[in-house]
Design an enzyme around this catalytic site. Structure first.
Site, short mmCIF file in Angstrom:
data_model
loop_
_atom_site.label_atom_id
_atom_site.label_comp_id
_atom_site.label_asym_id
_atom_site.label_seq_id
_atom_site.Cartn_x
_atom_site.Cartn_y
_atom_site.Cartn_z
CB SER A 168 -0.95 0.01 1.20
OG SER A 168 -0.27 0.29 2.39
CE LYS B 14 -2.88 2.00 4.46
NZ LYS B 14 -2.16 0.83 4.96
#
Length: 199
Positions: free
Chosen positions: A122, A160
């Site tokens: 990701s 993230k």
């Protein structure tokens, strides 16, 4: 310094000594080494230990059962940051602790810095790929746009981009094929200050 050559058995015993020192701070006994490698005679173990001592890898005190220590010139491998575990760079997953060390201290010297190994894709557009190591500076907060390690109340963690918004936090992946995650409460564990990849 060029390391003296070791036989396969000597290498295995040395790695076992290192493992025991890392785990408990005391070296193994001759009997423990014999049991670990199925060596029938204690004299066989003693011969290997003498070879390791002669080649400069270990030192021993006579008449002491747990006297095996690594020689100073071979203890550099214990320096570095704690390899605290693995963090998934996708959906929230359980944070897995491990006990290893990775020495990037010449680049990152701030107190408390540690390393995580990334799992998932990701963050690939931020040049953080599956299998990379991220160097983490511990912090209880993050600035908008930081790449942060965050943990939910259930203990699951992810890596993230951190973007606080009104009444929620946007956890933004760096992968155009993946959608942002929105959470109302999450704990910052640290921010990424470096990425290390073995090519």
């Amino acid at each position: 310094m060029t390391a003296p050559l070791l036989t396969r058995r000597q290498t295995n015993i040395l790695e076992f000594v290192q493992e025991r020192l890392r785990a408990g701070g005391a070296g193994p006994t001759v009997r423990e080494i014999a049991d670990r490698f199925d060596i029938q005679s204690p004299n066989g173990v003693t011969g290997h230990l003498r070879a390791l001592e002669r080649k400069g890898y270990i030192s021993r005190r006579p008449h002491k059962s747990r006297s095996i220590t690594l020689s100073p010139q071979w203890t550099a491998q214990f320096r570095g940051f704690p390899m605290a575990g693995r963090v998934h760079a996708g959906a929230m997953h359980e944070a897995v602790e491990v006990s290893e060390r990775v020495d990037f201290s010449a680049m990152f010297k701030k107190r408390g810095t540690y390393v995580l190994r990334v799992e998932g894709e990701s963050m690939i557009d931020a040049h953080i790929a599956d299998g990379d190591y991220v160097v983490i500076q511990p912090n209880k907060s993050a600035t908008a746009g930081d790449i942060a390690v965050v943990q939910a109340d259930d203990g699951q963690a992810t890596l993230k981009y951190w973007f606080p918004e009104k009444h929620r936090i946007r956890l933004q992946p760096a992968n155009r094929r993946m959608k942002a995650m929105y959470v109302k409460r999450v704990r910052v564990l640290g921010v990424v200050v470096g990425v290390i990849r073995r090519l």
